[in-house]
Scaffold this active site. Structure first.
Site, short mmCIF file in Angstrom:
data_model
loop_
_atom_site.label_atom_id
_atom_site.label_comp_id
_atom_site.label_asym_id
_atom_site.label_seq_id
_atom_site.Cartn_x
_atom_site.Cartn_y
_atom_site.Cartn_z
N TRP A 102 0.82 -1.21 0.00
CA TRP A 102 0.00 0.00 0.00
C TRP A 102 0.85 1.25 0.00
CZ3 TRP A 102 -4.27 -0.55 -2.16
CH2 TRP A 102 -4.98 -1.74 -2.04
N ASP A 172 -1.87 6.61 6.28
CA ASP A 172 -2.92 5.76 5.74
C ASP A 172 -3.27 4.75 6.83
OD1 ASP A 172 -4.50 3.89 4.50
OD2 ASP A 172 -3.15 3.50 2.83
N LYS A 196 -13.15 -1.55 6.57
CA LYS A 196 -12.50 -2.52 7.47
C LYS A 196 -12.96 -2.30 8.91
CE LYS A 196 -8.94 -2.13 4.11
NZ LYS A 196 -9.02 -3.41 3.41
N1 PMP Z 1 -4.50 1.40 1.97
C1 PMP Z 1 -4.61 0.29 2.71
C2 PMP Z 1 -3.70 0.13 3.90
C3 PMP Z 1 -5.54 -0.68 2.38
O1 PMP Z 1 -5.64 -1.81 3.11
C4 PMP Z 1 -6.39 -0.49 1.27
C5 PMP Z 1 -7.47 -1.47 0.90
N2 PMP Z 1 -7.23 -2.77 1.12
C6 PMP Z 1 -6.23 0.67 0.50
C7 PMP Z 1 -5.28 1.60 0.90
C8 PMP Z 1 -7.08 0.93 -0.69
O2 PMP Z 1 -8.36 1.19 -0.29
P1 PMP Z 1 -9.59 1.50 -1.28
O3 PMP Z 1 -9.92 0.20 -1.93
O4 PMP Z 1 -10.62 2.01 -0.33
O5 PMP Z 1 -9.14 2.52 -2.26
#
Ligand code: PMP
Length: 361
Positions: A102, A172, A196
């Site tokens: 991420w 994040d 989540k």
């Molecule tokens: N950052 C993290 C730490 C994540 O776990 C996720 C989703 N699994 C995201 C960003 C991306 O999220 P979204 O699908 O809401 O764009």
């Protein structure tokens, strides 16, 4: 029949009492004769729901008055772009910490707008640890420093907020927000997709220090400009009303559980049990440095990968769902968000022990 436990990484398990309340209020919210889904976002009823959700979130996280809470859409992915567009404020550089999948996505998107300085990376360890803070090569020119507090895929989590000095800290927290108390004043901005630990997909939370809002780059699309939400109580356009309402019910549930101190104690206990079961066995393995093991997402592999399908099938048979690991990594992953009851973790550990006994692990 066994109860169902959902170990999905997201969209993920929601507290049962929240779903039951939503069910009870589905057709008629508090005698209005309307479902929350049918209400105007500008009407008094929805505005009350929205304001209560914000107040409860502020209470849970002890958010000071000089921080704005924004209820947005677009997921954490939109934040990967909104952050540089809004926070560069005339500068050209931003610092990013690379702790996994991420972080890398956030870096790649920021590179469209900024000169990204990767201050530290745990790539060399195959993302099983976090580089020590005193090795980070921070830049004095950076407009902000971005990190990912919990890497959802590999299960690597900061156990303490990295204190980097004056530069605004941006986190994040998509997969660990509300899992433990944090000191909001350490941060310039925190963001999280809801799906989540907050509520249904479609809502994205941003908590941002007031003085960082209002200096977006001129090319910033209106929908990407924090200022437009900060000045309209997040009603610049139609917000994701139903997801906002459910998030509000989750916040109320968290307060009823005793708030984030209580959640932290429970989350730590749940994770510790599962790591102990993994480490004590010859069959299961988690490669993450114990100092940075996630409380929320626990990946593990089987010594004999050919047994994985059987493990997943036997788990599903006893109601333990969505344990398959991320497609990039394989293996298993158990996500233990706030709404996963401790009994679910106990049931998983029991299955793991039974399975190991059977296959001789
Ligand atoms: N950052 C993290 C730490 C994540 O776990 C996720 C989703 N699994 C995201 C960003 C991306 O999220 P979204 O699908 O809401 O764009």
């Amino acid at each position: 029949m066994n109860p169902i436990y959902n170990f999905s990484a997201g969209p993920a398990v929601l507290p049962r009492p929240v779903l039951e309340r939503a069910q009870a209020e589905m057709l008629d919210w508090q005698g209005t004769g309307l479902s929350v889904m049918e209400m105007s976002h500008r009407g008094a009823d929805f505005r009350a729901i929205a304001a209560q959700a914000e107040a409860d979130l502020r209470r849970l996280l002890a958010i000071p008055a000089h921080y704005k809470v924004l209820f947005l859409q677009g997921g954490a992915h939109s934040q990967f772009a909104m952050i540089p567009l809004n926070l560069l404020r005339g500068r050209s550089q931003a610092d990013y910490v690379d702790t996994g999948d991420w972080s890398l996505k956030a870096i790649a998107e920021a590179q469209r707008f900024a000169k990204v300085n990767v201050v530290a990376s745990s790539a060399a360890s195959n993302y099983t640890t976090i580089p020590a803070l005193d090795t980070w090569q921070c830049s004095s020119q950076a407009a902000y420093l971005h990190y990912t507090s919990n890497e959802t895929i590999r299960g690597v989590e900061f156990q303490h907020t990295p204190m980097v000095g004056e530069v605004p800290l941006v986190a994040d927290m998509s997969s660990d927000i509300l899992s433990r108390p944090i000191d909001i004043e350490c941060f310039g901005l925190i963001y999280a997709g809801a799906q989540k630990n907050i509520g249904p997909a479609g809502l994205t939370l941003v908590i941002v220090r007031e003085d960082l809002v209002g200096a977006a780059s001129p090319e910033t699309p209106s929908m990407f400009n924090y200022h437009n939400y900060a000045t309209t109580e997040s009603m610049y356009n139609t917000p994701p009303t139903y997801a906002w309402y459910i998030a509000g019910l989750v916040f109320q549930w968290l307060l009823e559980q005793g708030g984030l101190q209580a959640m932290a104690a429970q989350n730590q206990r749940k994770a510790a049990k599962l790591y102990a079961a993994i480490d004590q066995s010859g069959l299961y393995h988690n490669p993450v440095d114990p100092a940075y093991r996630s409380w929320m997402n626990i990946p593990f592999t089987l010594a004999d990968a050919s047994l994985e399908q059987r493990f997943l099938a036997e788990a599903a048979q006893v109601g333990l769902l969505n344990l398959k690991g991320h497609r990039a990594l394989g293996g298993m992953r158990a996500s233990l968000y706030n709404a996963m009851p401790e009994a679910g973790v106990d049931a998983l550990i029991e299955l793991m022990q039974d399975f190991a006994d059977k296959v001789g692990g």
